[in-house]
Design a protein around this motif. Sequence first.
Motif, PDB file in Angstrom:
ATOM      1  N   UNK A 152       0.629  -1.298   0.101  1.00  0.00           N
ATOM      2  CA  UNK A 152      -0.269  -0.044   0.003  1.00  0.00           C
ATOM      3  C   UNK A 152       0.730   1.231  -0.004  1.00  0.00           C
ATOM      4  N   UNK A 153       1.731   1.411   0.941  1.00  0.00           N
ATOM      5  CA  UNK A 153       2.736   2.635   0.967  1.00  0.00           C
ATOM      6  C   UNK A 153       4.048   1.944   0.779  1.00  0.00           C
ATOM      7  N   UNK A 154       4.648   2.823   0.262  1.00  0.00           N
ATOM      8  CA  UNK A 154       6.229   2.357  -0.172  1.00  0.00           C
ATOM      9  C   UNK A 154       7.039   2.226   0.998  1.00  0.00           C
ATOM     10  N   UNK A 155       6.704   2.740   2.518  1.00  0.00           N
ATOM     11  CA  UNK A 155       7.633   2.475   3.500  1.00  0.00           C
ATOM     12  C   UNK A 155       7.066   1.219   4.102  1.00  0.00           C
ATOM     13  N   UNK A 156       6.160   0.684   3.713  1.00  0.00           N
ATOM     14  CA  UNK A 156       5.575  -0.754   4.400  1.00  0.00           C
ATOM     15  C   UNK A 156       6.221  -1.839   3.211  1.00  0.00           C
ATOM     16  N   UNK A 157       7.240  -2.267   3.535  1.00  0.00           N
ATOM     17  CA  UNK A 157       7.863  -3.185   2.758  1.00  0.00           C
ATOM     18  C   UNK A 157       7.221  -4.756   2.801  1.00  0.00           C
ATOM     19  N   UNK A 158       7.298  -5.597   1.741  1.00  0.00           N
ATOM     20  CA  UNK A 158       6.589  -6.892   1.938  1.00  0.00           C
ATOM     21  C   UNK A 158       7.737  -7.810   1.704  1.00  0.00           C
ATOM     22  N   UNK A 159       7.476  -9.013   2.337  1.00  0.00           N
ATOM     23  CA  UNK A 159       8.344 -10.111   2.229  1.00  0.00           C
ATOM     24  C   UNK A 159       7.447 -11.121   1.268  1.00  0.00           C
ATOM     25  N   UNK A 160       7.991 -11.590   0.161  1.00  0.00           N
ATOM     26  CA  UNK A 160       7.477 -12.274  -0.860  1.00  0.00           C
ATOM     27  C   UNK A 160       7.851 -13.682  -0.847  1.00  0.00           C
ATOM     28  N   UNK A 161       7.196 -14.752  -1.354  1.00  0.00           N
ATOM     29  CA  UNK A 161       7.647 -16.060  -1.365  1.00  0.00           C
ATOM     30  C   UNK A 161       6.779 -16.628  -2.369  1.00  0.00           C
ATOM     31  N   UNK A 162       7.279 -17.276  -3.318  1.00  0.00           N
ATOM     32  CA  UNK A 162       6.630 -18.088  -4.427  1.00  0.00           C
ATOM     33  C   UNK A 162       6.096 -19.456  -3.657  1.00  0.00           C
TER      34      UNK A 162
END
Length: 218
Positions: A152-162
């Motif tokens: 949503x906001x660029x300061x809230x980074x996401x951890x992504x896994x396939x």
Amino acid sequence: MNHFCLEVRGDYACFTRPEMKAERVSYDFITPSAARAVFESILWKPEIRWRIERIEILAPVRWLSVRRNEVGSVISSRNVAAAMQSGKGHLGLYVEEDRQQRAGLFLRDVAYRLHARLVPVKGEALGNPIKYAEMFQRRATKGQCVNQPYLGCREFDARVRLVSSPDGEPEPQASIDGDFGWMLYDLDFSKPSDPRPMFFRSRVVRGVLDLTKVEVRS
């Protein structure tokens, strides 16, 4: 080969409701447009589009109220264009003079499983979609991305896994169930100079939002 699933987690998220003008208030869970942006952060090409088909909510909805400082204005694009043409211009923002304190209602400790279809739209992708599917598979497996995925906001980074197989994966939150009202689906870029928001009725069934049969309205 053109269906993919990503598990996305983050400490904080904010999928801002457009009806909230002054303060940032998040939807209860990730929007389809924010989910699409996660896939595009791993692979974006003008020849393809990502169509989100299913969102699974893996964590309870938890809220966090924050008050923070923001600036009240942005640099005018007209001033930027004039400065580029003339080679000089005043483009600065003085934080001390333009600071505003605003409250925000954010999500915390979020987790989703996003299902999307890779759709070829033009060029080489129409004749060889497998190439792009393999490209995404390879990049997602290695953790490569075009830009840092965010929530949503660029300061809230996401951890992504396939997610390659559903076996052994956590179940959706069955307690999240019901009609959550109108939600932003995406923007219609038929007219690039005037993109129009599209909305849909978000109905969650035992932690799952099925987007394959939703009715989208402008």
